[in-house]
Design a protein around this motif. Structure first.
Motif, PDB file in Angstrom:
ATOM      1  N   ASN A 163       0.836  -1.213   0.000  1.00 38.05           N
ATOM      2  CA  ASN A 163       0.000   0.000   0.000  1.00 38.05           C
ATOM      3  C   ASN A 163       0.871   1.264   0.000  1.00 38.05           C
ATOM      4  N   GLY A 164       1.979   1.226  -0.763  1.00 33.83           N
ATOM      5  CA  GLY A 164       2.850   2.392  -0.886  1.00 33.83           C
ATOM      6  C   GLY A 164       3.918   2.493   0.179  1.00 33.83           C
ATOM      7  N   GLN A 165       3.863   1.633   1.206  1.00 28.96           N
ATOM      8  CA  GLN A 165       4.851   1.656   2.283  1.00 28.96           C
ATOM      9  C   GLN A 165       6.006   0.719   1.932  1.00 28.96           C
ATOM     10  N   ALA A 171      10.979  -5.869   8.044  1.00 27.84           N
ATOM     11  CA  ALA A 171       9.726  -5.119   8.231  1.00 27.84           C
ATOM     12  C   ALA A 171       8.808  -5.872   9.207  1.00 27.84           C
ATOM     13  N   TYR A 172       8.054  -5.099   9.975  1.00 23.66           N
ATOM     14  CA  TYR A 172       7.130  -5.668  10.966  1.00 23.66           C
ATOM     15  C   TYR A 172       5.714  -5.578  10.410  1.00 23.66           C
ATOM     16  N   ILE A 173       5.095  -6.748  10.179  1.00 21.58           N
ATOM     17  CA  ILE A 173       3.734  -6.798   9.626  1.00 21.58           C
ATOM     18  C   ILE A 173       2.846  -7.555  10.606  1.00 21.58           C
ATOM     19  N   LYS A 174       1.724  -6.917  10.970  1.00 22.60           N
ATOM     20  CA  LYS A 174       0.820  -7.535  11.953  1.00 22.60           C
ATOM     21  C   LYS A 174      -0.621  -7.308  11.524  1.00 22.60           C
ATOM     22  N   CYS A 175      -1.423  -8.356  11.666  1.00 25.75           N
ATOM     23  CA  CYS A 175      -2.841  -8.277  11.307  1.00 25.75           C
ATOM     24  C   CYS A 175      -3.652  -7.948  12.561  1.00 25.75           C
ATOM     25  N   THR A 176      -4.545  -6.959  12.415  1.00 29.09           N
ATOM     26  CA  THR A 176      -5.444  -6.598  13.522  1.00 29.09           C
ATOM     27  C   THR A 176      -6.853  -6.516  12.949  1.00 29.09           C
ATOM     28  N   VAL A 179      -7.658  -5.010   9.274  1.00 30.93           N
ATOM     29  CA  VAL A 179      -6.559  -4.126   8.853  1.00 30.93           C
ATOM     30  C   VAL A 179      -5.222  -4.784   9.201  1.00 30.93           C
ATOM     31  N   ILE A 180      -4.156  -4.263   8.578  1.00 32.40           N
ATOM     32  CA  ILE A 180      -2.814  -4.729   8.921  1.00 32.40           C
ATOM     33  C   ILE A 180      -1.960  -3.513   9.284  1.00 32.40           C
ATOM     34  N   THR A 181      -0.948  -3.790  10.071  1.00 29.07           N
ATOM     35  CA  THR A 181      -0.004  -2.758  10.474  1.00 29.07           C
ATOM     36  C   THR A 181       1.370  -3.101   9.895  1.00 29.07           C
ATOM     37  N   VAL A 182       1.942  -2.146   9.161  1.00 33.41           N
ATOM     38  CA  VAL A 182       3.262  -2.332   8.557  1.00 33.41           C
ATOM     39  C   VAL A 182       4.200  -1.297   9.153  1.00 33.41           C
TER      40      VAL A 182
END
Length: 240
Positions: A163-165, A171-176, A179-182
């Motif tokens: 998503n442009g990041q 990299a730290y990727i987490k699903c909540t 939504v996800i957090t990058v």
């Protein structure tokens, strides 16, 4: 008696005269012989010409030997120059290789923008009935995203973004939920993963039979892929 005496005197005078003449003639011949023997004899002239020819021959041989020495010296210097050029060329190639490697590392680290052809993969939640079905079985999780990211990385992707990041190997990727957090930034679905690299290789790696795409479809994830001729990914420190 007188007449006889006179005849004897005449004969004696002739003998003396002939003797003198022969003596003078001998002296002249001897002198001429000495003179011609030193400078005028054909053999002497021939010897002088031969000596001069020998001198020219020796000079020519010396010059030829000198020319050979110079030719050998030139050949040695040319070989030395060739080795210098080869060494310089090897260093240039090595330097170019290091520069290219550093460029690839910068792209992977995300510290510089990445531009070029690549692939875009979009992951979306599938339709489901929240009353009768478990929503977790129909939404995109971080594991799904990591499958795509890892496959693209293994296949030679030079730059990646979600998503442009821009993302890197750590990299730290987490699903909540939905939504996800990058790396601390939150993104809603759909999740667009972009990778710069050889489009044919990247696309083929994802579409291998029994590979990433097939596993995502089995997990009820809607997957679309697109080959893009001109992608641009911002650097990590230039997230605009």
């Amino acid at each position: 008696m007188i007449k006889k005496t006179t005849d004897e005197h005449k004969k004696s005078g002739k003998r003396i005269l002939f003797s003198v003449v022969f003596l003078v003639l001998g002296f002249i011949l001897a002198f001429s012989y000495r003179t011609l023997g030193k400078s005028g004899e054909p053999g002497s002239i021939k010897s002088a010409a031969f000596a001069q020819e020998e001198q020219y021959r020796e000079s020519l041989i010396n010059q030829q030997e000198r020319n050979k020495e110079l030719s050998d010296e030139i050949a040695a210097k040319q070989e030395k120059i060739r080795k210098y050029e080869q060494s310089f060329s090897n260093r240039e190639e090595e330097h170019a290789g290091l520069v290219e490697e550093a460029k690839d590392l910068r792209l992977l680290l995300g510290v510089v923008p990445a531009m070029g052809q690549g692939i875009r993969v979009t992951l979306q939640d599938a339709d489901y009935d929240p009353v009768e079905q478990n929503p977790n079985d129909y939404i995109v999780h971080e594991s799904h995203i990591l499958r795509v990211v890892n496959e693209l990385t293994i296949s030679g992707a030079q730059g990646l973004a979600i998503n442009g990041q821009r993302i890197t190997s750590d990299a730290y990727i987490k699903c909540t939920g939905p939504v996800i957090t990058v790396d601390g930034r939150t993104f809603p679905a759909p999740f667009v993963i972009e990778a710069i690299g050889d489009t044919d290789v990247l696309s083929a790696s994802l579409h291998l039979k029994g590979g990433v795409i097939d596993s995502l479809i089995r997990d009820n994830i809607i997957v679309t892929t697109e080959q893009v001729k001109d992608l641009r990914l911002s650097a990590l420190r230039n997230e605009s």
